[in-house]
Every structure is written in C-alpha cells, then in structure tokens.
Design an enzyme around this catalytic site. Sequence first.
Site, mmCIF file in Angstrom:
data_model
loop_
_atom_site.group_PDB
_atom_site.id
_atom_site.type_symbol
_atom_site.label_atom_id
_atom_site.label_comp_id
_atom_site.label_asym_id
_atom_site.label_seq_id
_atom_site.Cartn_x
_atom_site.Cartn_y
_atom_site.Cartn_z
ATOM 1 N N ASP A 1 0.510 4.439 -7.751
ATOM 2 C CA ASP A 1 1.657 3.708 -8.295
ATOM 3 C C ASP A 1 2.564 4.656 -9.066
ATOM 4 O O ASP A 1 2.082 5.504 -9.826
ATOM 5 C CB ASP A 1 1.168 2.590 -9.218
ATOM 6 C CG ASP A 1 2.237 1.550 -9.467
ATOM 7 O OD1 ASP A 1 3.297 1.908 -10.026
ATOM 8 O OD2 ASP A 1 2.020 0.375 -9.126
ATOM 9 N N GLU B 1 -13.012 -10.571 4.351
ATOM 10 C CA GLU B 1 -12.259 -11.413 3.415
ATOM 11 C C GLU B 1 -10.760 -11.122 3.487
ATOM 12 O O GLU B 1 -10.337 -9.969 3.472
ATOM 13 C CB GLU B 1 -12.708 -11.191 1.964
ATOM 14 C CG GLU B 1 -11.872 -12.006 0.979
ATOM 15 C CD GLU B 1 -12.086 -11.641 -0.476
ATOM 16 O OE1 GLU B 1 -11.441 -12.264 -1.345
ATOM 17 O OE2 GLU B 1 -12.893 -10.725 -0.749
ATOM 18 N N ASP C 1 -4.722 3.625 -4.180
ATOM 19 C CA ASP C 1 -3.517 2.881 -4.559
ATOM 20 C C ASP C 1 -2.771 3.727 -5.585
ATOM 21 O O ASP C 1 -3.191 3.839 -6.735
ATOM 22 C CB ASP C 1 -3.916 1.526 -5.148
ATOM 23 C CG ASP C 1 -2.709 0.630 -5.423
ATOM 24 O OD1 ASP C 1 -1.572 1.125 -5.347
ATOM 25 O OD2 ASP C 1 -2.914 -0.560 -5.712
#
Length: 434
Positions: free
Chosen positions: A147, A77, A145
């Site tokens: 941040d 995807e 991830d």
Amino acid sequence: MTKEEIENGTADMEIDQREPLNGERSELNAVPDDFNANYLKVYYGKLFPHADIFKWMSYGNDGKHPGCDESYFGRREFSFTLDNDIYLRFQSFNSASKLENSIKEKCPFKVDIGPVYSVDPAKRHAYAQSGNNVFTPVEKELVFDIDMTDYDDVRYCCSGADVCLKCWTLMTIAIKVIDPALRDDFGFNHILWVYSGRRGVHCWVCDAKARRLTNEQRSSIAEYFRVYKGNENSQKKVSLISSALHPFLLRSYKVLEEFFEGNLLSNQSLFSTEERYEKILEMIPDESITSELRGKWQDNKKSSISKENINVDRWKHVKKILKSGKQKVSKHMNHLLKAPFCIHPKTGRVCVPIDPNRCEEFDPTAVPTLSKLLEEINMGGLGTDDDEWDRTSLGKSIRFFRSSFLQPLLKSCKEEIENSYNAKLQHSKTSLTW
C-alpha cells in the site's frame, strides 16, 4: 444506453448506436463519471471474466481428468462486500455458473478471495456441531499487499489515498525488487501482479508449493524481504548485518539506487528541509554519523544552493560518509485479498494486472474506469457477451492475464495432476504385484 437505463437496471436491454459528431462524445453515449452501484450490473453482466477466475481458482481441478479433485473449487472461500458495507463471508460455489450467477445477482462492490478449506466453508457450522474440528485452511496463494500509505513518511507529493505518477514510482520499485527475488531466490514461476484500484499493488504467487506453505513458512519469506523495519517512532529502521550484502539486497540496491537518484530524490525533495532529512537520519543507527551530517547541513542552512541541488548534495554527503567505513551497521493462510478485475468503489478503476517486465510503463491514472467501459460498450454497437470485453479498453488486460499468467499456470497444474495420477496408478500396480 442512458444514465436512467443504467440506474434502473435495464441497460442490458438496448444499446444506443448513435455516432458522436465530429469525433466528440455523444451525450447519449456518455456515462457519468461518478460511481453507481447499478453500473456494476452491466460490468458483471458483460465484462467481468467469470470463467477465467473459475479456471484460475480451480488450478486444473475442473473435472476433466480422473486425477483431479472435484471438490477443490467448492472448498474455496469467496467474500462479497455489498452496498451499505454488508459483508458476506464464507461464500462457496461448486461450479463456474454458480459463481457467475451469484456475482451477477448480488453485484458486490468488492469480491475477496480466501483460502481453500478442508471442507466446504458454507457448511462449516454443520461440521462444528459434529464435534470434529475439521474446518481449517489447507491452501492459499502466497500474497503481498503493498500500500502506498506505507511510504507516507518518505513521499511529499501526495498523502493518504492520493497517488500521482511521482509517488507511483515507489510501487514500480517494489515490483522490480520483489518479483525477481520470488522467481530467482525462491523458484516461483506463476506470479500475478495486480493494481489494487486505488493506491497500491497486490502480488499473487500461485505455484503449488507456494499455495501449500504453512503460516510459519510464509512469515519466513516475508522476513526475507524485511530490511526497512519499525515506524516513525522507531529509531532504527534499516538492518544490514554486515558489509557483505546478501545477493538479494545487492541486486535490489542496484534497482533502488537508479530510481532513487534519478527520480525520487528530487521529485520528493527528501533532503530539502530539516523535518525531511531528520527522517532519513533516523534510519542510520550510528549516532556519530547522524550528528556529523546534521551539523554539516545546519551550518549550510543559509546557502543559496537551489533545493534540487541541496537534495543531490546532501545525498552525496550520506553516501560518502557511509562508504568511508565509519558506520557500525551491524504473515496467515486465511488472509483475504481482493480479486483481480474488481472495480474500486472509491475510484471506479478496474483492478487490472500489471506486467512486471514493463511495470515502469504502468500509469494508475490511465486504468480503465467503470464509466469509461460502459461508454465504450455504448459506442461499440451490438456484440455477443463472449467478446464484449475485447471491444473495450479492458481487452488488453484480460488478454495479458490469459496469455502471460493463466495459460502457463493451468499447463503446469494439469501436468502436476497427470504426474500425481500416474504415480498413484504405478503405486497401486506395485502393491498388487506383492
């Protein structure tokens, strides 16, 4: 290449070759710093490494070996975020050229990469109507991830999306702690660190065994790294079960201590005010220790010691009392993550790879920007599409991506395909002999 040509989408027709005078930028060659969607047409047309992304996402399943899975890439995807926040999910492509053509045509502000599904994600509705629930993710890289906003309660130079070199040290520390643990403790080899383009970093773990982890196994790995827990409303944020630290924590502590004492302690002035040191004290579960430290620091509130020395002295107090023995301190597969080499629409910066062995040298403010790259193309003269990127500041990042990550990864993938294919042939031969 003028601003008007870029904005009208005709920038690829002609490149101005006038030389700047006296080493200064020519106005004709200069590209405005503000982000413009039409700049992406040039970037995707000349610089974005479409072929490399295809090779990476294929993991050796490129149709060149009889043992490869030719449907593999077509079950991956991709999602595109277009102008005006138009979001296209479940995009799929069965060839490198179709992926490239779609990106060039749509010029997405962001390209996200999702999992490999059991069937083509673009045809998921057809499978759903058949009554068989066969549309499910079967592979996905293990991703982290990280941040900068996760650290907002311990950084004071910036806040929110703002980042400077002082607080970027936190990202450097994260890489230095997580990367060796993934390699040494879990045995992963093919790891890619990428600047998010604004305020964080992404980690892609691409080994075959990592891509095939279940959701439960992914959660267990995430939990392994979780020492700092809770949020500002939680009183106990640090959980260290015993005085004998796990080797991972002991190794991480040595990295953290060096950066903390040599950089963050003074740069962020972590103990300079009551409001700030209270956040530190809240991380210590033993109330008798926090009360003792709080009382000591409040008594010395009117001291003439400089703020820098206050931070150092108060940290020494914390270490001394904790070492004295008083303490009683006893994630899913269908996640989407931004593709490397995308352009961040807020900053215009390219999401370039980071070398974990030299991550302390990485400067997010010096990352190539879209406007800078267009200007470099403009000043570089005519060239072929194949080598256009090599004549810009993006060249170093693409060469690193290929040599340090992609080539070793593909070598490993092809060896796995070859071994699996030979094993099947041997099994088939053995079955026939019976």
